[in-house]
Design a protein around this motif. Sequence first.
Motif, PDB file in Angstrom:
ATOM      1  N   ASN A 258      -1.847 -13.168  -8.685  1.00 16.57           N
ATOM      2  CA  ASN A 258      -1.622 -12.104  -9.679  1.00 16.57           C
ATOM      3  C   ASN A 258      -2.353 -10.886  -9.237  1.00 16.57           C
ATOM      4  O   ASN A 258      -1.900  -9.923  -9.773  1.00 16.57           O
ATOM      5  CB  ASN A 258      -1.742 -12.549 -11.164  1.00 16.57           C
ATOM      6  CG  ASN A 258      -0.726 -13.368 -11.823  1.00 16.57           C
ATOM      7  OD1 ASN A 258       0.469 -13.636 -11.179  1.00 16.57           O
ATOM      8  ND2 ASN A 258      -0.936 -14.406 -12.709  1.00 16.57           N
ATOM      9  N   ASP A 259      -3.399 -11.190  -8.743  1.00 15.62           N
ATOM     10  CA  ASP A 259      -4.370 -10.015  -8.442  1.00 15.62           C
ATOM     11  C   ASP A 259      -3.590  -9.078  -7.388  1.00 15.62           C
ATOM     12  O   ASP A 259      -3.680  -7.906  -7.331  1.00 15.62           O
ATOM     13  CB  ASP A 259      -5.655 -10.529  -7.848  1.00 15.62           C
ATOM     14  CG  ASP A 259      -6.491 -11.119  -8.795  1.00 15.62           C
ATOM     15  OD1 ASP A 259      -6.172 -10.765  -9.904  1.00 15.62           O
ATOM     16  OD2 ASP A 259      -7.388 -11.910  -8.342  1.00 15.62           O
ATOM     17  N   LEU A 260      -2.786  -9.789  -6.610  1.00 15.34           N
ATOM     18  CA  LEU A 260      -1.937  -9.128  -5.566  1.00 15.34           C
ATOM     19  C   LEU A 260      -0.565  -8.431  -6.257  1.00 15.34           C
ATOM     20  O   LEU A 260      -0.282  -7.257  -6.315  1.00 15.34           O
ATOM     21  CB  LEU A 260      -1.521  -9.885  -4.378  1.00 15.34           C
ATOM     22  CG  LEU A 260      -2.509 -10.672  -3.508  1.00 15.34           C
ATOM     23  CD1 LEU A 260      -1.923 -11.328  -2.513  1.00 15.34           C
ATOM     24  CD2 LEU A 260      -3.729  -9.575  -3.002  1.00 15.34           C
ATOM     25  N   VAL A 261      -0.224  -9.314  -6.986  1.00 13.07           N
ATOM     26  CA  VAL A 261       1.445  -8.825  -7.724  1.00 13.07           C
ATOM     27  C   VAL A 261       1.188  -7.637  -8.736  1.00 13.07           C
ATOM     28  O   VAL A 261       1.819  -6.795  -8.602  1.00 13.07           O
ATOM     29  CB  VAL A 261       1.845  -9.965  -8.649  1.00 13.07           C
ATOM     30  CG1 VAL A 261       3.012  -9.658  -9.490  1.00 13.07           C
ATOM     31  CG2 VAL A 261       2.230 -11.243  -7.731  1.00 13.07           C
ATOM     32  N   TYR A 262       0.164  -7.489  -9.664  1.00 18.45           N
ATOM     33  CA  TYR A 262       0.090  -6.582 -10.455  1.00 18.45           C
ATOM     34  C   TYR A 262      -0.734  -5.274  -9.880  1.00 18.45           C
ATOM     35  O   TYR A 262      -0.572  -4.405 -10.480  1.00 18.45           O
ATOM     36  CB  TYR A 262      -0.958  -6.867 -11.563  1.00 18.45           C
ATOM     37  CG  TYR A 262      -0.261  -8.291 -12.520  1.00 18.45           C
ATOM     38  CD1 TYR A 262       1.197  -7.928 -13.164  1.00 18.45           C
ATOM     39  CD2 TYR A 262      -0.964  -9.238 -12.751  1.00 18.45           C
ATOM     40  CE1 TYR A 262       1.641  -8.662 -13.883  1.00 18.45           C
ATOM     41  CE2 TYR A 262      -0.184 -10.186 -13.779  1.00 18.45           C
ATOM     42  CZ  TYR A 262       0.910 -10.150 -14.098  1.00 18.45           C
ATOM     43  OH  TYR A 262       1.488 -11.050 -14.848  1.00 18.45           O
ATOM     44  N   SER A 263      -0.875  -5.288  -8.813  1.00 21.32           N
ATOM     45  CA  SER A 263      -1.665  -4.020  -8.036  1.00 21.32           C
ATOM     46  C   SER A 263      -0.728  -3.633  -6.963  1.00 21.32           C
ATOM     47  O   SER A 263      -1.251  -2.727  -6.448  1.00 21.32           O
ATOM     48  CB  SER A 263      -2.943  -4.559  -7.825  1.00 21.32           C
ATOM     49  OG  SER A 263      -3.121  -5.516  -6.796  1.00 21.32           O
ATOM     50  N   GLU A 264      -0.062  -4.494  -6.433  1.00 21.78           N
ATOM     51  CA  GLU A 264       0.778  -4.345  -5.090  1.00 21.78           C
ATOM     52  C   GLU A 264      -0.185  -3.936  -4.119  1.00 21.78           C
ATOM     53  O   GLU A 264       0.063  -3.244  -2.998  1.00 21.78           O
ATOM     54  CB  GLU A 264       1.677  -3.018  -5.311  1.00 21.78           C
ATOM     55  CG  GLU A 264       2.761  -3.295  -6.282  1.00 21.78           C
ATOM     56  CD  GLU A 264       3.913  -2.300  -6.232  1.00 21.78           C
ATOM     57  OE1 GLU A 264       3.748  -1.469  -5.518  1.00 21.78           O
ATOM     58  OE2 GLU A 264       4.857  -2.518  -6.845  1.00 21.78           O
ATOM     59  N   ILE A 265      -1.323  -4.927  -3.983  1.00 23.43           N
ATOM     60  CA  ILE A 265      -2.360  -4.806  -2.705  1.00 23.43           C
ATOM     61  C   ILE A 265      -1.543  -5.464  -1.720  1.00 23.43           C
ATOM     62  O   ILE A 265      -1.072  -6.677  -1.849  1.00 23.43           O
ATOM     63  CB  ILE A 265      -3.562  -5.516  -3.373  1.00 23.43           C
ATOM     64  CG1 ILE A 265      -4.483  -4.473  -4.136  1.00 23.43           C
ATOM     65  CG2 ILE A 265      -4.268  -6.003  -2.046  1.00 23.43           C
ATOM     66  CD1 ILE A 265      -5.674  -5.431  -4.885  1.00 23.43           C
ATOM     67  N   LYS A 266      -1.746  -4.948  -0.346  1.00 19.29           N
ATOM     68  CA  LYS A 266      -1.379  -5.491   0.685  1.00 19.29           C
ATOM     69  C   LYS A 266      -2.601  -6.109   1.461  1.00 19.29           C
ATOM     70  O   LYS A 266      -3.462  -5.668   1.926  1.00 19.29           O
ATOM     71  CB  LYS A 266      -0.790  -4.226   1.642  1.00 19.29           C
ATOM     72  CG  LYS A 266       0.389  -3.930   0.995  1.00 19.29           C
ATOM     73  CD  LYS A 266       0.870  -2.219   1.916  1.00 19.29           C
ATOM     74  CE  LYS A 266      -0.230  -1.240   1.625  1.00 19.29           C
ATOM     75  NZ  LYS A 266      -0.116  -0.547   0.249  1.00 19.29           N
ATOM     76  N   MET A 267      -2.438  -7.521   1.551  1.00 17.51           N
ATOM     77  CA  MET A 267      -3.421  -8.191   2.116  1.00 17.51           C
ATOM     78  C   MET A 267      -2.900  -8.632   3.700  1.00 17.51           C
ATOM     79  O   MET A 267      -1.778  -9.124   3.993  1.00 17.51           O
ATOM     80  CB  MET A 267      -3.490  -9.734   1.520  1.00 17.51           C
ATOM     81  CG  MET A 267      -4.825 -10.574   2.121  1.00 17.51           C
ATOM     82  SD  MET A 267      -5.221 -11.929   1.102  1.00 17.51           S
ATOM     83  CE  MET A 267      -5.680 -11.227  -0.545  1.00 17.51           C
ATOM     84  N   ILE A 268      -3.611  -8.231   4.579  1.00 12.48           N
ATOM     85  CA  ILE A 268      -3.200  -8.247   6.184  1.00 12.48           C
ATOM     86  C   ILE A 268      -4.150  -9.134   6.727  1.00 12.48           C
ATOM     87  O   ILE A 268      -5.362  -8.866   7.072  1.00 12.48           O
ATOM     88  CB  ILE A 268      -3.142  -6.839   6.617  1.00 12.48           C
ATOM     89  CG1 ILE A 268      -2.353  -6.108   5.632  1.00 12.48           C
ATOM     90  CG2 ILE A 268      -2.708  -6.742   8.054  1.00 12.48           C
ATOM     91  CD1 ILE A 268      -2.579  -4.576   5.727  1.00 12.48           C
ATOM     92  N   GLY A 269      -3.966  -9.864   7.654  1.00 14.17           N
ATOM     93  CA  GLY A 269      -4.720 -10.636   8.642  1.00 14.17           C
ATOM     94  C   GLY A 269      -4.675 -10.072   9.789  1.00 14.17           C
ATOM     95  O   GLY A 269      -3.773  -9.314  10.418  1.00 14.17           O
TER      96      GLY A 269
END
Length: 331
Positions: A258-269
Amino acid sequence: MIKIKVKWCGICGSDIHEYLSGPIAIPVDVPHPISGKSSPVILGHELSGEVVQVGEDVTKFKAGDRVVVEPLVICGKCPACLEGKYNLCENVGFHGLCGTGGGFAEFTTFPERFVHKIPDTISYEEAALIEPIAVALHSLEVGNFTVGQTAVVIGAGPIGLSTIESLKAAGARTIIAVQRKSVRQKYAKDKGADIVLDPNDEADIVGKIKKITDGGADIVFEVTGSQQGFDIGLKVLKYSGAFVITSIWDDPIRLNLNDLVYSEIKMIGTISSRRNFPMAIQLISNKKIKTEGYITKKIHLGNIIKEGFDALLGPEKKEHVKIIVTPEQSF
């Protein structure tokens, strides 16, 4: 193939991981699909050296050339390789891990494609830093960093410091380094961090970073491989920010999606580098990236356990950034 007399090779965090917790990437029961080799292997991939012999098919190098090795072992046939994203080869291996040889030796061999000449303006010691700097440059590319962004770098080891310098050279507006108390705090400042914060000294480090960055950083680089670093990095990003994961992880982490969903953060490896060696060589040669402060100890290969690995795992580790190793008797 090119035969290289090793001058210097850095001890990387991945070497420490293999020494302490491995085998991780080293093949054991099943040989590596490209090299056909399994453990034991020769570690070491951040290496510089002198060409001493070349194969008949080699056209761009000769004996006496000063070089560094881009340490990727690839198949050249999978979809990623054919697309030019060779660091994502489905069977990728690393020189010093998959059994093709390694830099903790007197000599090593490698294909011409991944050997790069270095100018006389770069010493062999400095050249041993090109690989981690190339890794940092690639992480900026993967994270789509743009001039004027605010950035947070979690961890100020060799890759963290390289990331800070790369961000500075690329035009970051504000760079915040998060580093526990050690000599690395000073180096982070020297390398271009505008602010250095100790997560153990700050009652609310997340709140402080958000205040400094007017609500959150545009981009965060996590280079500690720790749950604490991951949590801080995720929480200090602004909405739609980029969270670039450069670390190699020993254990799984906790993550609430949810920390990604609600902020539309892009997590990239990001892994290793891809066509970044020439730029790293150029930036070091013209002093856009300065190498002072990275190398905190030079040791002989025969003393690598006591003076190298054990030093980076014991109380002395807080004094070090990069320990480099040579097989030569006098240095």
